[in-house]
Design a protein around this motif. Structure first.
Motif, PDB file in Angstrom:
ATOM      1  N   VAL A   1       0.741  -1.170   0.001  1.00  0.00           N
ATOM      2  CA  VAL A   1      -0.063  -0.121   0.182  1.00  0.00           C
ATOM      3  C   VAL A   1       0.759   1.312  -0.034  1.00  0.00           C
ATOM      4  CG1 VAL A   1      -2.014  -1.201   1.157  1.00  0.00           C
ATOM      5  CG2 VAL A   1      -0.263   0.225   2.481  1.00  0.00           C
ATOM      6  N   GLY A   2       0.375   2.321  -0.490  1.00  0.00           N
ATOM      7  CA  GLY A   2       1.179   3.361  -0.497  1.00  0.00           C
ATOM      8  C   GLY A   2       0.542   4.707  -0.994  1.00  0.00           C
ATOM      9  N   GLU A   3       0.895   5.909  -0.558  1.00  0.00           N
ATOM     10  CA  GLU A   3       0.115   6.957  -1.200  1.00  0.00           C
ATOM     11  C   GLU A   3       1.362   7.614  -2.545  1.00  0.00           C
ATOM     12  OE1 GLU A   3       2.012   7.133   1.501  1.00  0.00           O
ATOM     13  OE2 GLU A   3       2.785   8.980   1.701  1.00  0.00           O
ATOM     14  N   ASP A   4       0.650   8.557  -3.322  1.00  0.00           N
ATOM     15  CA  ASP A   4       1.599   9.085  -4.180  1.00  0.00           C
ATOM     16  C   ASP A   4       1.730  10.635  -3.710  1.00  0.00           C
ATOM     17  OD1 ASP A   4      -0.633  10.766  -4.957  1.00  0.00           O
ATOM     18  OD2 ASP A   4      -1.133   9.762  -6.705  1.00  0.00           O
ATOM     19  N   LYS A   5       2.608  11.286  -4.361  1.00  0.00           N
ATOM     20  CA  LYS A   5       2.985  12.614  -3.749  1.00  0.00           C
ATOM     21  C   LYS A   5       2.096  13.626  -3.605  1.00  0.00           C
ATOM     22  CE  LYS A   5       7.013  15.718  -4.374  1.00  0.00           C
ATOM     23  NZ  LYS A   5       8.074  15.141  -3.554  1.00  0.00           N
ATOM     24  N   ALA A   6       1.007  13.870  -4.717  1.00  0.00           N
ATOM     25  CA  ALA A   6      -0.100  14.668  -4.405  1.00  0.00           C
ATOM     26  C   ALA A   6      -1.010  14.328  -3.369  1.00  0.00           C
ATOM     27  CB  ALA A   6      -0.933  14.577  -5.826  1.00  0.00           C
ATOM     28  N   GLN A   7      -1.255  12.866  -3.085  1.00  0.00           N
ATOM     29  CA  GLN A   7      -2.082  12.522  -2.125  1.00  0.00           C
ATOM     30  C   GLN A   7      -1.450  13.005  -0.690  1.00  0.00           C
ATOM     31  OE1 GLN A   7      -2.126   8.584  -3.251  1.00  0.00           O
ATOM     32  NE2 GLN A   7      -4.306   8.681  -4.274  1.00  0.00           N
ATOM     33  N   ARG A   8      -0.169  12.835  -0.513  1.00  0.00           N
ATOM     34  CA  ARG A   8       0.497  13.156   0.661  1.00  0.00           C
ATOM     35  C   ARG A   8       0.482  14.810   0.784  1.00  0.00           C
ATOM     36  NH1 ARG A   8       4.355  12.195   4.802  1.00  0.00           N
ATOM     37  NH2 ARG A   8       3.987   9.893   4.595  1.00  0.00           N
ATOM     38  N   GLU A   9       0.651  15.527  -0.093  1.00  0.00           N
ATOM     39  CA  GLU A   9       0.523  17.003  -0.161  1.00  0.00           C
ATOM     40  C   GLU A   9      -0.738  17.592   0.061  1.00  0.00           C
ATOM     41  OE1 GLU A   9       4.690  17.734  -2.726  1.00  0.00           O
ATOM     42  OE2 GLU A   9       2.605  18.159  -3.596  1.00  0.00           O
ATOM     43  N   ALA A  10      -1.864  16.728  -0.119  1.00  0.00           N
ATOM     44  CA  ALA A  10      -3.134  17.054   0.122  1.00  0.00           C
ATOM     45  C   ALA A  10      -3.465  16.701   1.468  1.00  0.00           C
ATOM     46  CB  ALA A  10      -3.975  16.629  -0.888  1.00  0.00           C
ATOM     47  N   ASP A  11      -2.557  15.940   2.381  1.00  0.00           N
ATOM     48  CA  ASP A  11      -2.959  15.403   3.570  1.00  0.00           C
ATOM     49  C   ASP A  11      -3.835  14.330   3.596  1.00  0.00           C
ATOM     50  OD1 ASP A  11      -2.021  15.928   6.005  1.00  0.00           O
ATOM     51  OD2 ASP A  11      -3.132  17.515   6.619  1.00  0.00           O
ATOM     52  N   ASN A  12      -3.817  13.493   2.605  1.00  0.00           N
ATOM     53  CA  ASN A  12      -4.700  12.489   2.452  1.00  0.00           C
ATOM     54  C   ASN A  12      -4.076  11.054   2.691  1.00  0.00           C
ATOM     55  OD1 ASN A  12      -7.067  13.907   1.864  1.00  0.00           O
ATOM     56  ND2 ASN A  12      -6.517  14.160  -0.215  1.00  0.00           N
ATOM     57  N   THR A  13      -2.912  11.198   3.082  1.00  0.00           N
ATOM     58  CA  THR A  13      -2.270   9.808   3.151  1.00  0.00           C
ATOM     59  C   THR A  13      -2.798   8.934   3.920  1.00  0.00           C
ATOM     60  OG1 THR A  13       0.214  11.014   3.033  1.00  0.00           O
ATOM     61  CG2 THR A  13       0.141   8.778   4.146  1.00  0.00           C
ATOM     62  N   TRP A  14      -3.139   8.920   5.107  1.00  0.00           N
ATOM     63  CA  TRP A  14      -3.991   8.100   5.918  1.00  0.00           C
ATOM     64  C   TRP A  14      -5.325   7.515   5.398  1.00  0.00           C
ATOM     65  CZ3 TRP A  14      -3.194   3.680   8.103  1.00  0.00           C
ATOM     66  CH2 TRP A  14      -4.281   3.093   8.731  1.00  0.00           C
ATOM     67  N   SER A  15      -6.051   8.630   4.519  1.00  0.00           N
ATOM     68  CA  SER A  15      -7.285   7.874   4.253  1.00  0.00           C
ATOM     69  C   SER A  15      -7.002   7.179   2.944  1.00  0.00           C
ATOM     70  CB  SER A  15      -8.020   9.126   3.669  1.00  0.00           C
ATOM     71  OG  SER A  15      -7.679  10.013   2.833  1.00  0.00           O
ATOM     72  N   VAL A  16      -6.086   7.390   2.324  1.00  0.00           N
ATOM     73  CA  VAL A  16      -5.660   6.575   1.153  1.00  0.00           C
ATOM     74  C   VAL A  16      -5.113   5.144   1.314  1.00  0.00           C
ATOM     75  CG1 VAL A  16      -3.898   6.316  -0.421  1.00  0.00           C
ATOM     76  CG2 VAL A  16      -5.036   8.594  -0.485  1.00  0.00           C
ATOM     77  N   ILE A  17      -4.290   5.207   2.477  1.00  0.00           N
ATOM     78  CA  ILE A  17      -3.806   3.730   3.044  1.00  0.00           C
ATOM     79  C   ILE A  17      -4.877   3.006   3.886  1.00  0.00           C
ATOM     80  CG2 ILE A  17      -2.173   2.776   4.417  1.00  0.00           C
ATOM     81  CD1 ILE A  17      -0.646   4.414   2.496  1.00  0.00           C
ATOM     82  N   GLN A  18      -5.559   3.671   4.380  1.00  0.00           N
ATOM     83  CA  GLN A  18      -6.874   2.823   5.163  1.00  0.00           C
ATOM     84  C   GLN A  18      -7.735   2.339   4.080  1.00  0.00           C
ATOM     85  OE1 GLN A  18      -9.153   5.350   7.766  1.00  0.00           O
ATOM     86  NE2 GLN A  18     -10.212   3.815   8.664  1.00  0.00           N
ATOM     87  N   ALA A  19      -7.960   3.086   2.995  1.00  0.00           N
ATOM     88  CA  ALA A  19      -9.020   2.457   2.151  1.00  0.00           C
ATOM     89  C   ALA A  19      -8.311   1.342   1.340  1.00  0.00           C
ATOM     90  CB  ALA A  19      -9.498   3.487   1.032  1.00  0.00           C
ATOM     91  N   GLN A  20      -7.018   1.419   1.002  1.00  0.00           N
ATOM     92  CA  GLN A  20      -6.230   0.283   0.553  1.00  0.00           C
ATOM     93  C   GLN A  20      -6.387  -1.016   1.264  1.00  0.00           C
ATOM     94  OE1 GLN A  20      -2.448   1.995  -0.358  1.00  0.00           O
ATOM     95  NE2 GLN A  20      -3.040   2.468  -2.488  1.00  0.00           N
ATOM     96  N   LEU A  21      -6.033  -0.664   2.697  1.00  0.00           N
ATOM     97  CA  LEU A  21      -6.168  -1.828   3.561  1.00  0.00           C
ATOM     98  C   LEU A  21      -7.394  -2.434   3.493  1.00  0.00           C
ATOM     99  CD1 LEU A  21      -4.086  -0.346   6.410  1.00  0.00           C
ATOM    100  CD2 LEU A  21      -3.197  -2.064   5.083  1.00  0.00           C
ATOM    101  N   GLU A  22      -8.392  -1.716   3.790  1.00  0.00           N
ATOM    102  CA  GLU A  22      -9.887  -2.290   3.952  1.00  0.00           C
ATOM    103  C   GLU A  22     -10.169  -2.952   2.768  1.00  0.00           C
ATOM    104  OE1 GLU A  22     -12.440   1.239   4.612  1.00  0.00           O
ATOM    105  OE2 GLU A  22     -11.849   1.206   6.811  1.00  0.00           O
TER     106      GLU A  22
END
Ligand code: 13P
Length: 252
Positions: free
Chosen positions: A128-149
């Motif tokens: 799992v992992g976020e891209d740069k834009a997702q990190r910069e938009a402060d969405n890292t955890w929501s992206v990872i959590q959705a991938q895990l789920e």
């Protein structure tokens, strides 16, 4: 102190027969330095058999970089879990960001593959992992959590006991831009919390690997973080000495 006990080499679409021999010899010659650390080599499919023939000691296992979600049949170009098992493969990487991007692998497909792999008794390494834009938009955890789920959906506790989670921020893969130990630990702690909440004791034990520009000179500081239990290594796993240095850092 190291909290790592699992180091996985992902050769991606690199390597040849000579590298399988060289890597096995270097690992054999240095094994005393990282005794107790589980080392897994994931060469391309075509080198699995060659690699299997060159593994000289117990703590090295064989892994594949992908597998079909189907058991057998009319799926031209695909490779099944049973075929991998016949070669002695114990680990399978699933949902690597390169496959999610280039082969359009969805979380649903990753979940189907994870079910097949763990049902057969192999270990699934879910990336799992976020891209740069997702990190910069402060969405890292929501992206990872959705991938895990979605990528772990439907797995029983027994199957979850055969899962490893690899956090690989896309912006750190092959770029030389590693997540700092603190940045990686922050995400790993959240992944651990999520796993414990959803899978209790099993989730407390799921190995969590960090991947993304792990090198001999940064492995030690990453592996000293509380929730980093090892590494998934790309570029630095193509050189025996560099890879052994990372395995040594895992031993601490
Ligand atoms: O994608 C990776 C391992 O799966 C990481 O690759 P690098 O170590 O080359 O950044």
């Amino acid at each position: 102190m190291s909290n790592a006990s699992l180091v996985i080499a992902n050769w991606k679409m690199n390597g040849n027969r000579a590298l399988t021999r060289n890597m096995s010899e270097v690992l054999r010659d240095n094994q005393a330095d990282f005794k107790g650390v589980n080392v897994v080599i994931c060469p391309p499919y075509t080198l699995l058999s060659e690699m299997a023939g060159h593994i000289y000691y117990d703590d090295v296992a064989l892994g594949a970089q992908n597998v079909s979600e189907y058991e057998s049949g009319a799926h031209t170009g695909e490779v099944s879990v049973a075929m991998l098992q016949e070669l002695g493969v114990e680990y399978v990487l699933l949902g690597h960001s390169e496959r999610r991007a280039e082969q359009h692998e969805s979380d649903q497909l990753v979940a189907a593959k994870a079910a097949t792999v763990t049902q057969a008794g192999l270990t699934a390494v879910i990336c799992v992992g976020e891209d740069k834009a997702q990190r910069e938009a402060d969405n890292t955890w929501s992206v990872i959590q959705a991938q895990l789920e979605k990528s772990l959906a439907g797995l029983s506790a027994k199957q979850m006991a055969r899962v490893v989670v690899a956090y690989e921020p896309i912006w750190a893969i092959g770029t030389g831009e590693t997540a700092s130990p603190a940045q990686a630990q922050e995400v790993h702690a959240k992944i651990r919390g999520w796993l414990v909440e959803n899978y209790q004791q099993v989730g407390a034990k799921t190995p969590l690997l960090y991947g993304g520009s792990v090198k001999a000179n940064n492995a030690e500081s990453l592996f000293s973080e509380a929730d980093i239990n090892g590494g998934l290594i790309g570029g630095a796993s193509l050189n025996g000495e560099d890879f052994c240095a990372i395995c040594r850092a895992a031993k601490g």
